[in-house]
Design a protein around this motif. Structure first.
Motif, PDB file in Angstrom:
ATOM      1  N   GLU A   1       0.825  -1.214   0.000  1.00 54.16           N
ATOM      2  CA  GLU A   1       0.000   0.000   0.000  1.00 54.16           C
ATOM      3  C   GLU A   1       0.858   1.262   0.000  1.00 54.16           C
ATOM      4  O   GLU A   1       0.533   2.256  -0.658  1.00 54.16           O
TER       5      GLU A   1
ATOM      6  N   THR B   1      -3.315  -4.846  -4.652  1.00 51.99           N
ATOM      7  CA  THR B   1      -3.128  -3.935  -5.777  1.00 51.99           C
ATOM      8  C   THR B   1      -4.449  -3.663  -6.484  1.00 51.99           C
ATOM      9  O   THR B   1      -4.699  -2.538  -6.946  1.00 51.99           O
ATOM     10  N   ASP B   2      -5.292  -4.671  -6.608  1.00 53.20           N
ATOM     11  CA  ASP B   2      -6.663  -4.525  -7.095  1.00 53.20           C
ATOM     12  C   ASP B   2      -6.730  -3.798  -8.445  1.00 53.20           C
ATOM     13  O   ASP B   2      -7.566  -2.911  -8.649  1.00 53.20           O
ATOM     14  N   GLY B   3      -5.807  -4.126  -9.333  1.00 57.12           N
ATOM     15  CA  GLY B   3      -5.848  -3.585 -10.683  1.00 57.12           C
ATOM     16  C   GLY B   3      -5.310  -2.185 -10.849  1.00 57.12           C
ATOM     17  O   GLY B   3      -5.308  -1.643 -11.966  1.00 57.12           O
ATOM     18  N   ARG B   4      -4.828  -1.566  -9.773  1.00 59.80           N
ATOM     19  CA  ARG B   4      -4.345  -0.185  -9.889  1.00 59.80           C
ATOM     20  C   ARG B   4      -3.065  -0.099 -10.710  1.00 59.80           C
ATOM     21  O   ARG B   4      -2.846   0.872 -11.442  1.00 59.80           O
TER      22      ARG B   4
ATOM     23  N   SER C   1      -4.522  -9.054  -4.765  1.00 58.50           N
ATOM     24  CA  SER C   1      -5.689  -8.563  -4.039  1.00 58.50           C
ATOM     25  C   SER C   1      -5.491  -7.113  -3.587  1.00 58.50           C
ATOM     26  O   SER C   1      -6.368  -6.268  -3.786  1.00 58.50           O
TER      27      SER C   1
END
Length: 309
Positions: free
Chosen positions: A35, A73-76, A71
């Motif tokens: 994060e 990072t969630d596509g960022r 998970s």
């Protein structure tokens, strides 16, 4: 997972793996580290690679790290994994990465054996063809591709980049001038900020940053000054931060990993200095040297968010 056949560019994040007092992975610390990298604008996450102590992970641990990275990072940004070692294990890790939605992987050298170019080609080919994920080939140690072998490998659509960790610029010039922008070129030299001014004119637009784990804003300032041709700022950051840290890093083998953990602990991130053999922890004297460098650096180059030493 993205279907784009494009390598990440800019500054690449290579999270370490925090261990608790029992030697197990501290998942909350890893999540916080990822994060932190995302909050500071790093363009990709490379999980379970060299700085993530790839060599010391069990299959179960490896799979869990991939799950967590994708998970969080969630596509960022794209998520890449490390694969390598013997060809069967490398293929297994590539398939684990595909199963859990990673965008691609970085192929580390095969275990110990120094093969001929034909053998290296077959090693890479077997891994590349095992999934549809993007593949980045790592020039490192006993796996250095010459032009003929690399030209054959870039015919596979999965191959999106070469990462150089050798520093043979005669070879780099031959590769980049012949193959050009058919693939991307990433600087993976130890403490890549040190050599980035040499790599940019060759077409390398990206690098892996060890110091981004604890002072990402300074790595960003350095990179932006480099791209703008701001030589004074580049020289200042060299003198104040990059070269002093690099001098410590070279004092002991394994500091490419353990010095990152020390730096993270110093700036207050939730990670201990624990590492797995054969890497050793940072010596007390070197730890204090790094702490003094970071104290001065954070005073001269303050981050947007407060960092506590």
């Amino acid at each position: 997972m993205s279907n784009q056949r494009q390598a990440p560019s800019g500054i690449l994040g290579f999270p370490i793996v925090p261990f608790n007092e029992n030697g197990n992975i501290e998942e909350k610390g890893l999540i916080r580290n990822i994060e932190f990298l995302l909050d500071n604008g790093l363009e990709a996450i490379f999980i379970a690679c060299g700085s993530g102590e790839f060599h010391a992970l069990s299959r179960k641990e490896y799979e869990r790290l991939v799950e967590l990275a994708v998970s969080v990072t969630d596509g960022r940004v794209p998520v890449y994994t490390g694969v390598g070692g013997n060809v069967s294990e490398a293929i297994e890790k590539a398939q684990i990465s595909e199963k859990h939605g990673a965008d691609g992987y970085l192929i580390l050298p095969p275990y110990l054996i120094e093969g001929e170019q034909e053998g290296l080609y077959e090693y890479y080919k077997a891994i590349i063809q095992s999934t549809e994920l993007n593949a980045i080939l790592y020039q490192r140690a006993n796996a250095v591709l010459q032009l003929d072998a690399l030209q054959k490998l870039v015919e596979f659509p999965q191959v999106v980049a070469v990462k150089d960790g050798v520093g043979n610029n005669d070879l780099n010039i031959e590769l980049t001038q012949t193959i050009g922008n058919r693939i991307a070129w990433l600087n993976g030299m130890p403490m890549a900020e040190v050599t980035m001014p040499v790599y940019i004119p060759l077409g390398f637009n990206s690098y892996s940053s060890a110091i981004s784990n604890y002072i990402p804003h300074i790595s960003r300032q350095f990179y932006e000054a480099l791209l703008k041709g701001d030589k004074q700022s580049v020289n200042n950051i060299y003198e104040d931060v990059i070269l002093p840290i690099n001098r410590i890093r070279k004092k002991r083998k394994g500091y490419a990993v353990s010095l990152i953990k020390a730096g993270m602990e110093i700036v207050g991130l939730p990670v201990s200095r624990a590492v797995r053999p054969p890497i050793v922890e940072v010596e007390h004297e070197h730890y204090n040297e790094l702490k003094a460098i970071l104290k001065k650096a954070l005073e001269k180059y303050p981050p947007n968010k407060k960092v506590s030493l």
